[in-house]
Design an enzyme around this catalytic site. Structure first.
Site, PDB file in Angstrom:
ATOM      1  N   ASP A  15      -8.001 -26.602  -6.044  1.00 50.43           N
ATOM      2  CA  ASP A  15      -6.918 -25.841  -5.428  1.00 50.43           C
ATOM      3  C   ASP A  15      -5.543 -26.437  -5.718  1.00 50.43           C
ATOM      4  OD1 ASP A  15      -8.504 -23.900  -4.363  1.00 50.43           O
ATOM      5  OD2 ASP A  15      -8.437 -24.630  -2.310  1.00 50.43           O
ATOM      6  N   GLY A  31     -15.035 -17.046  -5.801  1.00 50.02           N
ATOM      7  CA  GLY A  31     -15.295 -18.474  -5.904  1.00 50.02           C
ATOM      8  C   GLY A  31     -14.322 -19.259  -5.053  1.00 50.02           C
ATOM      9  N   HIS A  32     -14.606 -20.548  -4.933  1.00 48.62           N
ATOM     10  CA  HIS A  32     -13.716 -21.476  -4.240  1.00 48.62           C
ATOM     11  C   HIS A  32     -13.640 -22.765  -5.042  1.00 48.62           C
ATOM     12  CE1 HIS A  32     -12.355 -19.544  -0.603  1.00 48.62           C
ATOM     13  NE2 HIS A  32     -13.574 -19.142  -0.296  1.00 48.62           N
ATOM     14  N   ILE A  67     -14.799 -25.654  -4.811  1.00 50.99           N
ATOM     15  CA  ILE A  67     -16.058 -26.344  -5.094  1.00 50.99           C
ATOM     16  C   ILE A  67     -16.764 -25.753  -6.312  1.00 50.99           C
ATOM     17  CG2 ILE A  67     -17.443 -24.889  -3.534  1.00 50.99           C
ATOM     18  CD1 ILE A  67     -18.983 -27.421  -2.742  1.00 50.99           C
ATOM     19  N   ARG A 124      -3.253  -2.802 -10.947  1.00 54.49           N
ATOM     20  CA  ARG A 124      -3.594  -1.588 -10.178  1.00 54.49           C
ATOM     21  C   ARG A 124      -2.499  -1.212  -9.188  1.00 54.49           C
ATOM     22  NH1 ARG A 124      -8.732  -4.034 -10.518  1.00 54.49           N
ATOM     23  NH2 ARG A 124      -8.637  -4.883  -8.409  1.00 54.49           N
ATOM     24  N   ARG A 163      -7.041 -11.469  -7.598  1.00 55.40           N
ATOM     25  CA  ARG A 163      -8.028 -11.406  -8.678  1.00 55.40           C
ATOM     26  C   ARG A 163      -7.416 -10.693  -9.881  1.00 55.40           C
ATOM     27  NH1 ARG A 163     -14.306 -10.397  -6.869  1.00 55.40           N
ATOM     28  NH2 ARG A 163     -14.154 -11.216  -4.747  1.00 55.40           N
ATOM     29  N   LYS A 185       0.823  -1.212   0.000  1.00 60.28           N
ATOM     30  CA  LYS A 185       0.000   0.000   0.000  1.00 60.28           C
ATOM     31  C   LYS A 185       0.861   1.268   0.000  1.00 60.28           C
ATOM     32  CE  LYS A 185      -3.993  -2.133   2.286  1.00 60.28           C
ATOM     33  NZ  LYS A 185      -4.921  -2.079   3.434  1.00 60.28           N
TER      34      LYS A 185
END
Length: 346
Positions: free
Chosen positions: A155, A124-125, A127, A90, A84, A61
């Protein structure tokens, strides 16, 4: 670090799950992996997913933190990040910036949905990722709902392991005259790739598109787990005729001609009921004494606590202690290259 990847330097942006697993795999093979973590948020040293790393505190940061990260990556062979899509951009640490700094950099990106596509920005995960690849649909017993295989398929199998393969492949490309590039590893893609054989079976008419009725999904009586008289479990996988014949011989089923119909799915439920009754007549240890080490394709189903004590795992040192905590040992093994034993991060 010693190992086949000795001399390779990787920067890992701290995360959870598949990204750290990829970092663990690379560090286990001898790469020098440096984890950049937030102030006061160093990875838990007890965890296997944190082992054998260098730790550097970086505040992403702040301008100083961004510059520090950029300087470290400038001298690295590769990086791992699991944010993400768009987050690294960014921060000013996207591929355009870092590959301009270091044209041979392998930029490893670990996400669930991938860097693009309609779902790329959705949460999401595991699953969820294995749901749209078709994988989750196949896990479960007949007539029951899909059962997630914990988070092994998305994963770790389709995510962290696939990214490790992608990183090593791209590193080899860069080291043999190519250049750096982005590795876009999506768990949806990876879990689909893991299903290649099942899609093959389905394509040639050897797999029904439903759960619990096929050769390898607990449909067959000779490929399943069974409870023993002491409430424990054993597994059998007697697919080939010679293995199935040995199962019948040792289990006293040679004269039961119902078992002649091994590959007739119409008989599987009846034969499974018979094996269910049979395996409950002895304890797990008694069945081990009869079947373990034979060509039946048999093994006891061990708990996490029991696995470390099995003689096969003990001889192969399948589990090791790191800082007083039991962890799975690095895999695979090499005939000539000796890797360092895992160590605490620091």
């Amino acid at each position: 670090m010693a190992g086949p990847l000795a001399g390779i330097n990787i920067i890992e942006f701290a995360g959870i799950g598949p990204g750290p697993f990829c970092g663990m795999m690379l560090a286990d093979q001898g790469a020098t992996v440096t984890v950049l973590h937030r102030p006061g948020r160093a990875p838990d040293p007890r965890l296997a997913l944190s082992r054998s790393r260098k730790l550097v505190e970086v505040d992403l940061k702040s301008e100083e933190g961004i510059q520090k990260a950029r300087d470290l990556v400038r001298n690295a062979d590769g990086l791992i990040e699991g944010f993400r899509p768009g987050v690294m951009e960014r921060l000013g640490l996207g591929p355009d910036v870092l590959l301009a700094d270091n044209p041979n950099l392998v930029f490893g990106r670990m996400t669930g949905w991938g860097q693009y596509g309609p779902l790329a920005q959705a949460a999401g995960h595991d699953i969820n990722y294995i749901s749209i690849s078709g994988a989750l649909h196949t896990f479960g017993r007949a007539g029951d709902k899909p059962t997630p295989p914990i988070n092994m398929i998305g994963d770790f199998g389709g995510g962290g392991m696939m990214l490790a393969l992608g990183m090593v492949s791209a590193l080899l490309h860069a080291k043999t005259g190519g250049s750096g590039q982005v590795v876009d590893c999506a768990m949806t893609d990876g879990s689909a790739a893991l299903m290649a054989m099942i899609f093959d079976f389905h394509n040639v008419g050897q797999w029904k598109d439903e759960r619990g009725v096929n050769l390898l999904d607990t449909g067959a009586h000779f490929y399943d787990t069974y409870e023993t008289s002491d409430g424990k479990y054993i597994s059998i996988g007697s697919i080939e005729p010679q293995f199935y014949a040995e199962l019948r011989e040792v289990a006293g089923l040679t004269d039961d001609h119902d078992f002649d119909a091994q590959m007739d799915p119409r008989q599987w439920s009846v034969l499974k009921d018979k094996l269910t009754v049979l395996f409950k007549t002895k304890t797990r240890d008694q069945w081990c004494a009869l079947m373990e080490g034979t060509d039946i394709c048999f093994a006891p189903v061990l708990s996490l606590a029991e696995a470390k004590e099995h003689p096969h795992n003990v001889e192969r040192e399948t589990f090791v202690e790191v800082g007083g905590h039991l962890q799975p040992a690095p895999a695979p093994r090499y005939s000539k290259t000796i890797s360092d034993r895992p160590k605490l991060p620091g």
